[in-house]
Scaffold this active site. Sequence first.
Site, PDB file in Angstrom:
ATOM      1  N   ASP A 173       0.860  -1.169   0.000  1.00 21.34           N
ATOM      2  CA  ASP A 173       0.000   0.000   0.000  1.00 21.34           C
ATOM      3  C   ASP A 173       0.904   1.229   0.000  1.00 21.34           C
ATOM      4  O   ASP A 173       1.779   1.359   0.873  1.00 21.34           O
ATOM      5  CB  ASP A 173      -0.889   0.032   1.246  1.00 21.34           C
ATOM      6  CG  ASP A 173      -1.978  -1.040   1.208  1.00 21.34           C
ATOM      7  OD1 ASP A 173      -1.986  -1.839   0.259  1.00 21.34           O
ATOM      8  OD2 ASP A 173      -2.801  -1.067   2.136  1.00 21.34           O
ATOM      9  N   ASP A 196     -15.898  -3.890  -1.498  1.00 15.94           N
ATOM     10  CA  ASP A 196     -15.526  -3.584  -0.119  1.00 15.94           C
ATOM     11  C   ASP A 196     -16.810  -3.512   0.699  1.00 15.94           C
ATOM     12  O   ASP A 196     -17.785  -2.869   0.287  1.00 15.94           O
ATOM     13  CB  ASP A 196     -14.798  -2.244  -0.037  1.00 15.94           C
ATOM     14  CG  ASP A 196     -13.580  -2.190  -0.950  1.00 15.94           C
ATOM     15  OD1 ASP A 196     -12.998  -3.261  -1.206  1.00 15.94           O
ATOM     16  OD2 ASP A 196     -13.222  -1.096  -1.401  1.00 15.94           O
TER      17      ASP A 196
END
Length: 246
Positions: free
Chosen positions: A10, A133
């Site tokens: 990330d 998500d």
Amino acid sequence: MSLVILPSIDLRGGRVVRLQQGDYARQINYDVDPRATARSFADAGAAWMHLVDLDGAKEGRPAQTELIGEIVRAAGLKVQVGGGVRSTEDVRRLLDAGAARVVVGTRAIEDPPWFDSLVHTAGMDRRIVLAIDAKEGRIATRAWTQTTQRLATDVAREVSGWPLAGLLYTDVAKDGMLQGPNLHHTRLLAEAGDVPVIASGGVGNLEHVRQLMQIPVWGAIVGRSLYEGTLDLREALDVARGDDAT
């Protein structure tokens, strides 16, 4: 059942970080070079890598494409990239940077006709991953800041039969917490349609990898556990291939 392990990076401001439950105020920084980290994944035997542009996710457009290209070239792996992808041009730029496939979330949920067109565009076959998500099974969008009433399983059924590369399912409550994936909701999603599911969120140790191998998912994202030493990538890859002796 075998499982594909996708170690993840990330990126925020060019640095390797991790957010807990998607909260930008709860960021963990890792003092590692993203290019060297990508190479280490390849050295451990990974075939795939997952890369997230957190600046892009927050800004609503890919913000670190040049660095992403450097990481892809350094890794020599198949890389799926996401974060802030809101247009067909965003997708093309990331593919041109070397991504094997591109993850699309917010706009796919908010603008289904556009996403339908994108997935069925010539050259996009098996290049697009739909990010689903969710919080308690309900879709979250815009870097997880907004929760809708749509069920993740409904979306999985709607895109069943589409030429997607996969569904990336992230349980927001589990993400970055190392306490185990949400097996119940992940199983429901995997059984809802025929698009391969990639589980994300909560994988903290080898037992979590073994648990995911008991449900019909194609792959699993591992991130924070690698950086904090609760999961060894080589061991995880061995277990996921079915080479586990235990």
